[in-house]
Design a protein around this motif. Structure first.
Motif, PDB file in Angstrom:
ATOM      1  N   ALA A  91      -6.994  -0.469  -3.554  1.00  0.00           N
ATOM      2  CA  ALA A  91      -7.581  -1.844  -2.730  1.00  0.00           C
ATOM      3  C   ALA A  91      -7.473  -2.654  -3.945  1.00  0.00           C
ATOM      4  CB  ALA A  91      -8.992  -0.925  -2.569  1.00  0.00           C
ATOM      5  N   ILE A 139       0.632  -1.674   0.076  1.00  0.00           N
ATOM      6  CA  ILE A 139      -0.122   0.246   0.160  1.00  0.00           C
ATOM      7  C   ILE A 139       0.913   1.505  -0.352  1.00  0.00           C
ATOM      8  CG2 ILE A 139      -1.789   1.488   1.487  1.00  0.00           C
ATOM      9  CD1 ILE A 139      -2.771  -0.847   2.442  1.00  0.00           C
ATOM     10  N   VAL A 168      -6.872   0.625   3.498  1.00  0.00           N
ATOM     11  CA  VAL A 168      -6.214   0.857   3.026  1.00  0.00           C
ATOM     12  C   VAL A 168      -5.939   2.415   3.557  1.00  0.00           C
ATOM     13  CG1 VAL A 168      -5.261   2.294   1.138  1.00  0.00           C
ATOM     14  CG2 VAL A 168      -6.954   0.064   0.435  1.00  0.00           C
TER      15      VAL A 168
END
Length: 396
Positions: free
Chosen positions: A51, A37, A61
């Motif tokens: 995501a 992420i 996220v």
């Protein structure tokens, strides 16, 4: 007004650290996801795209990015100390891996009989999430190897053993050892055989067995003998099969003489022929006691019919099933294989027979008396050996 978008600016060191986390195979899956992420956000990817790529929801996220904004990379990757961090690989996860390794691949629908580390790891990766061990979906085979090595589990190996299928194994073994113990009493301290007393019936004791399927093979081109450039015999890989022969042999445990009979077949008639050889060899009126296995050819109807024609002449002492190691001629066969049969090439099957007989002639020039020493201390020589004449018995 809209909320200000979080911007991530990673240093070279932070980027390298996060990339290392995404390649790791022994950490929690959520840590790997959080590292991805941060890297994706640093590249400018929108929340929804992150995501989708990571395979989690938008809320997760955002939670990761907020934690980064609050405390940096470490804060985003790991939960606060107060919440506690799980072990990298928990005991439950290790137990699940070991449980799979202790089953056969065929039990899971694969064709293989045993696991390889690669196949086992692949199966773990594919089924970890469904089993509730998500982090193991990215475990590396080196980690699987370490877990199994620590548990001393080797699922890729097969160690053979012999199941005891003879309920009378102990009694039969004791009987054979009793023969060897009583035999040992017939030798003086110098190893010389003590002759039988004139008023007692002589008993000649032999260890007997067969070695079927001795292959007669011929070379397709002459062997190249060692020379100044070659230290070994050189032989063409190709060979020609000429058939097989069976060796029936007995070792006189009192004299060391080896007695052979070679046959084209392996049946009851061959066994009878060998008994006839022994019958003609030893003085009439003496007993001939053989230690042998309980093979069908030794107890067949035709064998019993022959024994009925020479009543009292032969006594059989049977080794237990899967107890061939108790028969001393097995050691002789092993020695013969190493000294003479290994690598042998002949031009005809008759040549193979002649060379086997010649080997026995060479052995008998200086016969070796075989002495059994293992596990005789607890044997009482006053006991009576249980023998079988078979002449009045039905085939088992």
């Amino acid at each position: 007004m809209g909320r200000k978008s979080i911007v991530i600016n990673l240093s070279a060191e932070e980027r390298e650290y996060l990339e290392t986390q995404t390649r790791a195979r022994t950490i929690q899956a959520q840590t790997v996801n959080r590292a991805r992420i941060l890297l994706l956000k640093a590249e400018g990817c929108p929340i929804n795209e992150i995501a989708d790529k990571v395979g989690i929801n938008r809320k997760s996220v955002m939670l990761c990015l907020n934690k980064y904004a609050e405390g940096g990379v470490e804060n985003a990757l790991f939960d606060a100390p107060g919440r506690g961090r799980n072990a990298e690989i928990t005991d439950d996860e290790k137990a699940w891996i070991i449980n799979i390794a202790c089953q056969k691949p065929i039990d899971f629908g694969y064709a293989a009989e045993t696991w390889t580390y690669a196949k086992l790891t692949s199966h773990i990766n594919k089924n970890a999430e469904a089993a509730g061990f998500t982090r193991l979906s990215t475990i590396h085979k080196s980690t699987v190897h370490s877990i199994l090595d620590e548990a001393e589990i080797k699922p890729f190996r097969i160690k053979y053993y012999c199941e005891n299928r003879d309920p009378d194994f102990e009694s039969k073994m004791h009987n054979v050892l009793l023969v060897y113990k009583q035999l040992s009493m017939q030798f003086d301290k110098n190893g010389q055989f003590i002759p039988w007393e004139e008023d007692k019936q002589a008993i000649h004791m032999l260890s007997y067995d067969e070695k079927p399927g001795i292959q007669a093979t011929a070379t397709t081109s002459p062997d190249l003998l060692p020379d100044e450039n070659h230290s070994t015999i050189s032989r063409d890989y190709e060979y020609k099969r000429l058939g097989t022969v069976s060796l029936l042999a007995g070792i006189d445990l009192q004299t060391g003489e080896a007695i052979p009979l070679i046959s084209e077949t392996h049946n009851s008639k061959d066994s009878i022929e060998f008994l006839k050889v022994l019958d003609s060899k030893y003085p009439k009126g003496d007993k001939i006691r053989l230690v042998l296995d309980n093979l069908k050819v030794h107890t067949s109807e035709v064998t019993r019919k022959y024994l009925s024609t020479v009543p009292g002449r032969f006594e059989f002492v049977f080794t237990p099933k899967h107890g061939s190691w108790l028969n001393m001629i097995e050691g002789f066969f092993s020695k013969m294989t190493k000294q003479m049969l290994r690598g042998i090439r002949v031009k005809t099957k008759e040549e193979l027979k002649e060379r086997i007989y010649k080997y026995f002639d060479e052995i008998n020039e200086e016969p070796v008396i075989f002495h059994w020493k293992y596990n005789l201390d607890d044997i009482d020589v006053s006991e009576e050996v249980i023998v079988d004449t078979l002449s009045a018995k039905k085939s088992s």
